[in-house]
Design an enzyme around this catalytic site. Sequence first.
Site, PDB file in Angstrom:
ATOM      1  N   CYS A 186      43.473  43.512  47.630  1.00  0.00           N
ATOM      2  CA  CYS A 186      42.547  42.383  47.754  1.00  0.00           C
ATOM      3  C   CYS A 186      43.136  41.091  47.224  1.00  0.00           C
ATOM      4  CB  CYS A 186      41.214  42.694  47.086  1.00  0.00           C
ATOM      5  SG  CYS A 186      41.369  42.979  45.319  1.00  0.00           S
TER       6      CYS A 186
ATOM      7  N   TYR B  20      43.173  50.140  53.527  1.00  0.00           N
ATOM      8  CA  TYR B  20      42.662  48.883  54.096  1.00  0.00           C
ATOM      9  C   TYR B  20      43.289  47.691  53.393  1.00  0.00           C
ATOM     10  CZ  TYR B  20      39.730  48.456  49.932  1.00  0.00           C
ATOM     11  OH  TYR B  20      39.310  48.345  48.636  1.00  0.00           O
TER      12      TYR B  20
ATOM     13  N   GLY C 245      45.261  44.244  43.012  1.00  0.00           N
ATOM     14  CA  GLY C 245      45.063  42.812  42.792  1.00  0.00           C
ATOM     15  C   GLY C 245      46.433  42.177  42.659  1.00  0.00           C
ATOM     16  N   THR C 246      47.014  41.910  43.807  1.00  0.00           N
ATOM     17  CA  THR C 246      48.426  41.491  43.783  1.00  0.00           C
ATOM     18  C   THR C 246      48.624  40.057  43.298  1.00  0.00           C
ATOM     19  OG1 THR C 246      48.110  41.242  46.154  1.00  0.00           O
ATOM     20  CG2 THR C 246      49.393  43.139  45.417  1.00  0.00           C
ATOM     21  N   ASN C 247      47.531  39.301  43.150  1.00  0.00           N
ATOM     22  CA  ASN C 247      47.708  37.967  42.542  1.00  0.00           C
ATOM     23  C   ASN C 247      48.086  38.137  41.083  1.00  0.00           C
ATOM     24  OD1 ASN C 247      46.752  36.981  44.976  1.00  0.00           O
ATOM     25  ND2 ASN C 247      44.661  36.744  44.240  1.00  0.00           N
ATOM     26  N   ASP C 248      47.230  38.869  40.360  1.00  0.00           N
ATOM     27  CA  ASP C 248      47.539  39.087  38.947  1.00  0.00           C
ATOM     28  C   ASP C 248      48.755  39.986  38.775  1.00  0.00           C
ATOM     29  OD1 ASP C 248      45.895  37.651  37.078  1.00  0.00           O
ATOM     30  OD2 ASP C 248      44.185  38.662  37.984  1.00  0.00           O
TER      31      ASP C 248
ATOM     32  N   ARG D 259      79.941  25.856  76.091  1.00  0.00           N
ATOM     33  CA  ARG D 259      78.641  25.762  75.389  1.00  0.00           C
ATOM     34  C   ARG D 259      78.572  26.806  74.285  1.00  0.00           C
ATOM     35  NH1 ARG D 259      74.271  26.060  80.067  1.00  0.00           N
ATOM     36  NH2 ARG D 259      73.079  24.618  78.796  1.00  0.00           N
TER      37      ARG D 259
ATOM     38  N   GLU E 250      46.113  45.685  38.719  1.00  0.00           N
ATOM     39  CA  GLU E 250      46.678  44.328  38.694  1.00  0.00           C
ATOM     40  C   GLU E 250      47.491  44.073  37.433  1.00  0.00           C
ATOM     41  OE1 GLU E 250      43.464  41.444  39.018  1.00  0.00           O
ATOM     42  OE2 GLU E 250      42.132  42.647  37.792  1.00  0.00           O
TER      43      GLU E 250
ATOM     44  N   ARG F 212      33.900  38.503  44.342  1.00  0.00           N
ATOM     45  CA  ARG F 212      34.196  38.006  42.983  1.00  0.00           C
ATOM     46  C   ARG F 212      32.883  37.491  42.398  1.00  0.00           C
ATOM     47  NH1 ARG F 212      39.197  35.925  45.803  1.00  0.00           N
ATOM     48  NH2 ARG F 212      41.002  36.530  44.559  1.00  0.00           N
TER      49      ARG F 212
ATOM     50  N   LYS G 193      72.696  33.024  75.008  1.00  0.00           N
ATOM     51  CA  LYS G 193      73.064  32.398  76.283  1.00  0.00           C
ATOM     52  C   LYS G 193      74.004  33.312  77.073  1.00  0.00           C
ATOM     53  CE  LYS G 193      73.205  27.982  75.805  1.00  0.00           C
ATOM     54  NZ  LYS G 193      73.787  26.925  75.005  1.00  0.00           N
TER      55      LYS G 193
ATOM     56  N   SER H 214      42.129  49.162  44.063  1.00  0.00           N
ATOM     57  CA  SER H 214      42.374  47.999  44.913  1.00  0.00           C
ATOM     58  C   SER H 214      43.441  47.161  44.224  1.00  0.00           C
ATOM     59  CB  SER H 214      41.082  47.205  45.100  1.00  0.00           C
ATOM     60  OG  SER H 214      41.349  46.076  45.891  1.00  0.00           O
TER      61      SER H 214
ATOM     62  N   GLY I 124      71.604  21.915  65.495  1.00  0.00           N
ATOM     63  CA  GLY I 124      72.540  21.512  64.431  1.00  0.00           C
ATOM     64  C   GLY I 124      73.955  21.878  64.797  1.00  0.00           C
TER      65      GLY I 124
ATOM     66  N   ARG J 100      65.998  32.103  78.949  1.00  0.00           N
ATOM     67  CA  ARG J 100      65.665  32.695  77.639  1.00  0.00           C
ATOM     68  C   ARG J 100      64.147  32.774  77.551  1.00  0.00           C
ATOM     69  NH1 ARG J 100      67.538  27.498  74.003  1.00  0.00           N
ATOM     70  NH2 ARG J 100      66.450  25.960  75.253  1.00  0.00           N
TER      71      ARG J 100
ATOM     72  N   HIS K 226      43.492  27.845  42.259  1.00  0.00           N
ATOM     73  CA  HIS K 226      42.058  27.950  42.527  1.00  0.00           C
ATOM     74  C   HIS K 226      41.701  27.255  43.840  1.00  0.00           C
ATOM     75  CE1 HIS K 226      37.832  26.597  42.188  1.00  0.00           C
ATOM     76  NE2 HIS K 226      37.663  27.825  41.735  1.00  0.00           N
TER      77      HIS K 226
ATOM     78  N   MET L  53      77.241  22.317  67.646  1.00  0.00           N
ATOM     79  CA  MET L  53      77.732  21.699  68.858  1.00  0.00           C
ATOM     80  C   MET L  53      77.075  22.404  70.041  1.00  0.00           C
ATOM     81  SD  MET L  53      81.243  21.647  70.837  1.00  0.00           S
ATOM     82  CE  MET L  53      80.530  22.388  72.288  1.00  0.00           C
TER      83      MET L  53
ATOM     84  N   ARG M 290      33.221  43.350  42.413  1.00  0.00           N
ATOM     85  CA  ARG M 290      33.982  43.355  41.164  1.00  0.00           C
ATOM     86  C   ARG M 290      33.144  42.754  40.049  1.00  0.00           C
ATOM     87  NH1 ARG M 290      39.237  39.845  40.808  1.00  0.00           N
ATOM     88  NH2 ARG M 290      37.727  38.199  40.471  1.00  0.00           N
TER      89      ARG M 290
HETATM   90  C1  PEP Z   1      44.118  39.568  42.130  1.00  0.00           C
HETATM   91  O1  PEP Z   1      44.451  39.383  40.967  1.00  0.00           O
HETATM   92  O2  PEP Z   1      44.920  39.841  43.029  1.00  0.00           O
HETATM   93  C2  PEP Z   1      42.709  39.444  42.536  1.00  0.00           C
HETATM   94  C3  PEP Z   1      42.346  39.754  43.758  1.00  0.00           C
HETATM   95  O3  PEP Z   1      41.854  38.936  41.625  1.00  0.00           O
HETATM   96  P1  PEP Z   1      41.729  37.391  41.263  1.00  0.00           P
HETATM   97  O4  PEP Z   1      42.517  36.607  42.240  1.00  0.00           O
HETATM   98  O5  PEP Z   1      40.299  37.081  41.299  1.00  0.00           O
HETATM   99  O6  PEP Z   1      42.309  37.354  39.895  1.00  0.00           O
HETATM  100 MG    MG Z   2      42.933  39.395  39.425  1.00  0.00          MG
END
Ligand code: PEP
Ligand code: MG
Length: 889
Positions: free
Chosen positions: A841, A861, A776-779, A96, A755, A571, A26, A774, A105, A349, A465, A107, A627
Site C-alpha cells: 500500500c 494485491y 508500507g514501502t514508503n516507510d 547513416r 514497514e 489512513r 535501421k 501489507s 545526439g 520502424r 505529503h 551523427m 489502518r
Molecule cells: C507506507 O509507509 O508505505 C504507508 C503506506 O504508510 P504512510 O505513507 O501513511 O506512512
Molecule cells: Mg507508513
Amino acid sequence: MTKWVYRFGAGHNEGRADMRNLLGGKGANLAEMASIDLPVPPGFTITADVCTAFYDNDRNYPTDLKGQVDDALVAVEKAVGLNFGDKNHPLLVSVRSGARVSMPGMMDTVLNLGLNDLTVEGLATAADDPRFAWDSYRRFIQMYGSVVLGVDHHRFEEIIEHAKLDNGVIEDTALTAKDWREVVENYKDLVQQETGKPFPQDPQAQLWGAVGAVFGSWMNPRAITYRRLHDIPAGWGTAVNVQAMVFGNMGNDCATGVCFTRDPSTGENMFYGEYLVNAQGEDVVAGIRTPQPLSASVAKQGEIPLEQAMPEAYAELMAVRSKLENHYKDMQDIEFTVQQNKLYMLQTRNGKRTAAASLRMAVDMAREGLIDEAEAVMRVNPASLDQLLHPMLDPKAPRTLLGKGLPASPGAASGIVVFSADEAESRAAKGEAVILCRIETSPEDIHGMHAARGILTTRGGMTSHAAVVARGMGRPCVSGAGGISVDYNNQILAAGGKEIRAGETITLDGGTGEIFIGSVAMIEPAMSGDFGTLMEWADKSRRMGVRANAETPMDAETARKFGAEGIGLCRTEHMFFDPERILAVRQMIISNTQPARRAALDRLLPFQREDFRQLFTIMAGLPVTIRLLDPPLHEFLPHADTEMQEVAESLGTDIETIRRRAADLAEANPMLGHRGCRLGISFPEIYEMQARAIFEGAIAVAKETGKAPHPEIMIPLVGMKKELEITRAQVDKIAAEVFAQSGTTIDYSVGTMIELPRAAILADSIAEVADFFSFGTNDLTQTVFGLSRDDAGRFLPQYVEAGILPKDPFVSIDVEGVGEMVRMASVKGRATKNALKLGICGEHGGDPASIAFCEQVGLDYVSCSPFRVPVARLAAAQAALGAESDRTA
Ligand code: PEP
Ligand code: MG
C-alpha cells in the site's frame, strides 16, 4: 573470422528484424523489408560490434573490416551497375547511423557520398541533368562538411542565402546548375578555410570519414547524456548503414516523404504523411518548402496530394503500407523516395505515438485480428494512461515557463495563486479556480488542497505529503520546485527574476513538473469506449488484485469508478482534520488523564462510525483495510493562537497549559518517534474507539444492506510480535463487546503493515499473530535506506543524476534492497502461514515497475491512489503476461 558486415537488398539479405542488437534498428529493418520483397536499394550494415571493438581497441577498426566492406561495396556496385568513384557512372551511397534504439545526439545521415569534382560531371551526363548533379554535390559537401568535418552548418546556409539574393530568387528550386556550381566552389573554400584542408575528393576517404564520424558520435557528449538519461549502456554501440542512393531530387517525377501507417496522434486507421516533389532527405522535415499530403481525402484546397501527383507510386505505397502492418503487426513510421515514378523504401520502424493513439491502435488491431487481446494489453504503456485520465495542456498552446519541480501528480490546472489552505477554500467557494502554493503542505492543509485545482510546493519529494495527498485526490501537483521561492509575508511567488502575486494566474503541468505564467489552453480527457475495452482485456489477464488507498467517500467512489476491488489502505488520521472533529482530537491529545481522553474520544466515535459506514456502503462487500491511527500526535496540535485559545477554552484551561503540552509532545525525530502502534500501546483507548467505530459501522451496513462488509484492521509500524499481540487483543476485545451488544457477528481480520526492517526480518514470528501483511514501502524505503522521506527530495535528484541510484526509490521500488526485504518477509510470512494474504500500500503500488516486482514476489494485491487504479490494472496484467511468457520461454 568474425562477420562484421551484413548485406541487404538485390536478393541477398543477411539480416533480419530480430537482429537489431547487432545491426541496429535501421539495418535490421532494411534487411527485413528487402526480404519481404519491398523495393529497398541495396547496401550493407557494419555491425554495432565494430563500434564496441573500435572503442575497446583504442579507436582502431578490426583488421579484417576493410576487406569485408570492400567486398560488400563491390556487390552493391554489381547490383546497381555503377562503380564507386567512376567518373562516368558513379555509384553514390548514403551513410547513416543506426543504434538498436533510435538515439538523438548522434551523427545521423550523409547523402550523395562518392561525389567529387569529377564524378559530379559523370552524374550530370548520366542523368542528363547538370542542375540535379550540382545540387546533389552541394548537399553532400554541406552534410559531410557539418557532420563529419565539424563546420557550422549555418555557414553553408549563409552561402545559399547569398546565392539566392545575388540571383534575385526566393526558392532553392529556382537556382540553376550554374548557380549551384558557384555554391559548390564557395562551399569548398569554406571547408578549406575552416579545416585548413581541401574537401576530400577520394570517395574511399569520404566513406571511411563518414563511418568514423558515426562511430565517433557514439561518444559525443550529447549522445552520452542521452544514454545516461535513458539507461542505454555504452556497450551497445551503433551500427552504420551504407546504401546505394536513390534520388528524390532528379526532377518533377521524383519525391521524398515520411509517413505513418496510422495517425500517430489519434490512432485512427488512416494513412498519414507528407512528401515533397523534387526533394531529398531532410527537406521534408527541414521546413524549406511546405510538404504536401499523401492522400486526396485529406488534401486541403491548393494542396497536391501524392495520390494525384504520382498515382502509380501512391498505389505502390498503399500496398507497402498494408504489407508492412501485416508483417510487423504494428503501426510503422516509414521513409520513402520516389525516383522517376519508382518507389523505394528507405526506413521502417514502429512509430512513436501519443497515449490516446496507442490505446486506440491496440484495441483496433486486436479487433482487426492483427494481434490478440493479450498482445493489445502489452502494447499500451501503463504510465501513459495517466495522460488520458486528466486534463492535459494543449500541445499547440503558447506558454511562458516560470519554473520546474517534480511531476508529483499528473494532470494540468490553471488558477489564481493563493498561499493558504483557508484562502484556497474560501476563494474556491466563491467559484474561483485556485492553485495552492506552499513551501510544503501538512495534514492541516487538506481542505485547501481539496478546494484547489492544483498544488505547488517548493520543498518535498515524490512522497512528500503534498505529492501523496494530491495523487490520492487526483489533483495535479508539482512538488519540490526548488528554483521558486514562496514569500508568505509579501504574498509573492518568485523565480528567475519574475514575480507572481497572490491573485495572479499560473498553470501547472503535474505530468512534467512545469509551472507556467498565466493560463494555458487545455484538452479534456476522453474516456472513450476503447479505454474500457482494454481494461476488460487487462482484467482477464491479471492475477493480482487492485485496490485503492482511499479514505473519503469521494475517493472511494472514484476508486470504484476506475475499477478498484476494495480499499487497501484507509489512513484514518486523514479523517481527523475535519473542522467538526479537530477540536475533539485536540482535546484528546492535550488531556492528561485517561478519563478525559475517553470523553474526547467518545465525541469522535459517531464521526468515525459514520466514516466507516459510508466506506463500507460504497465498497459493498469488497474488502476494506482500515489502518488505525499512525502519525505522531503533535501533527494534530493547534499552531495559531486562536486555535490554542479555542482548545484552552473548551477544556477550561489557559493557553499556557496548551503551549506547555505542545512543547512536551515535541520530538527530535517524530518519524521514528511516538507513532503507529506505539500510540495504540500507550493510549489503548484510541485504538479501542477506532475498533468500535469500525465494528458498529460494519454492523449498521450489514443490517441496512443485508451484505456484511469484511473489515481488515491494520496495525501500523509494528516492529515486534508483542506489539501486534497487544493491539490485536484490544481489537478482539472490542469486537467481542460490540458483537455481544448488537447480537450480530461480523467476519473480520487483523493484520499489520510491514514497514520496518525488523518486522521484515521477523516476519515469520509476526505472521503467527497476523491475518495479513501489507507492505508500507514508503516507510520501509525510509527505514531501509535511513533516508527521510520528507527531506530526501533535496538531494535525491542529484543521486539519480550522478547514477548513484537508478531511480528515486520512493517512486519505484529499490528491488535490490527494499525489494529484498519485501521478498524475504513474504517468504517468511508464508512459511508460517501458507494462506497469509500479502499486499502493498506504499506509493509503489501504483508504479508499473514496482507492480512487476510485486507479481514476481507473489503478492495478492496492490493498492494505490484512485487515479492510478487503471494504471495498476494494466501494469498488473502486463506483469502476469510477462511472467507467463518467462515461464514458457
Ligand atoms: C507506507 O509507509 O508505505 C504507508 C503506506 O504508510 P504512510 O505513507 O501513511 O506512512
Ligand atoms: Mg507508513
